[in-house]
Design an enzyme around this catalytic site. Structure first.
Site, short mmCIF file in Angstrom:
data_model
loop_
_atom_site.label_atom_id
_atom_site.label_comp_id
_atom_site.label_asym_id
_atom_site.label_seq_id
_atom_site.Cartn_x
_atom_site.Cartn_y
_atom_site.Cartn_z
N THR A 155 0.83 -1.19 0.00
CA THR A 155 0.00 0.00 0.00
C THR A 155 0.88 1.25 0.00
OG1 THR A 155 -0.27 0.00 2.41
CG2 THR A 155 -1.87 -1.27 1.12
N HIS A 156 0.28 2.39 0.19
CA HIS A 156 0.93 3.67 -0.10
C HIS A 156 2.20 3.92 0.71
CE1 HIS A 156 -0.27 5.63 3.71
NE2 HIS A 156 -1.31 4.81 3.63
N ASP A 157 3.15 4.56 0.07
CA ASP A 157 4.35 5.12 0.71
C ASP A 157 5.24 4.09 1.39
OD1 ASP A 157 3.72 7.89 0.07
OD2 ASP A 157 2.10 7.69 1.54
N GLY A 180 3.28 3.02 4.66
CA GLY A 180 4.48 3.55 5.29
C GLY A 180 5.47 2.53 5.80
#
Length: 209
Positions: free
Chosen positions: A134-136, A154
């Site tokens: 998922t993101h980042d 993250g």
């Protein structure tokens, strides 16, 4: 194009290449497995000597590492580079990858993978089927993500680490270098370098060399 290796993962990479129909000549290189046929599946040539590989790279320089295990992938990539090869990035079909994702040279992404925007995938990373990033997220070099692994927002993974099948890393957790996360583990807190963890929640079970 050369696939370094002629075993299990190399055959899975062949499936990716046949799906995307690259149209370029494809050969394999394996100088350690005994008793290999001259042609894999009666079609694809297998080179078995360093000098053959070097000569092939003179006209077809792209390669991808078709062997798992992070440290072995590094050693094989260094051999190929020394003999004149140039790393290719391979991404299979049926993936959902954001437009704002960075994928490094030599990385391999098999099919049915989701990678969200803001994530960075390092050099020579191996991402198996049905992985979700998922993101980042930040994935270091020579990392292996086994089928079904999930990295939530993250997360960072250090170089040479191996995340087992169906393991889950919770948001913003930092996994160090040379870490092994066991299959099905749920990682809820940071893991220092050179550790093997397993369980739900994941706990350190041994120190890696």
């Amino acid at each position: 194009m050369v696939i370094i290796g002629a075993g299990g993962l190399a055959k899975e990479l062949l499936q990716v290449y046949e799906e995307i129909e690259i149209g370029a000549e494809l050969v394999f290189f394996d100088n350690v497995t005994h008793g290999l046929p001259k042609l894999l599946y009666q079609r694809y040539r297998i080179l078995t000597r360093d000098d053959e590989l070097q000569a092939y790279f003179a006209t077809h320089s792209s390669f991808v590492v078709g062997v798992g295990v992070p440290r072995i992938r590094k050693a094989l990539s260094e051999k190929a580079l020394k003999l004149g090869g140039k790393p290719a990035t391979v991404v299979g079909q049926f993936n959902n990858i954001g437009k704002h994702v960075q994928i490094g040279p030599g990385a391999t992404v098999l099919s049915h993978v989701d990678i969200s925007n803001g994530s960075t995938i390092g050099d020579y990373v191996l991402i198996y089927y049905k992985v979700v990033i998922t993101h980042d997220c930040r994935i270091g070099n020579f990392v292996e993500l086994s089928p079904g692994a999930t990295l939530l927002g993250g997360v960072s993974i250090g170089d040479y680490s191996h995340i087992g099948a169906n393991a889950t890393i919770l948001p913003r957790v930092k996994v160090g270098k040379n870490v092994v996360v066991g299959a099905g583990a749920v990682v809820t807190k940071d893991i220092p370098d050179n550790q093997t963890v397993a369980g739900m929640p994941a706990r350190i079970i041994k120190k890696n060399e």
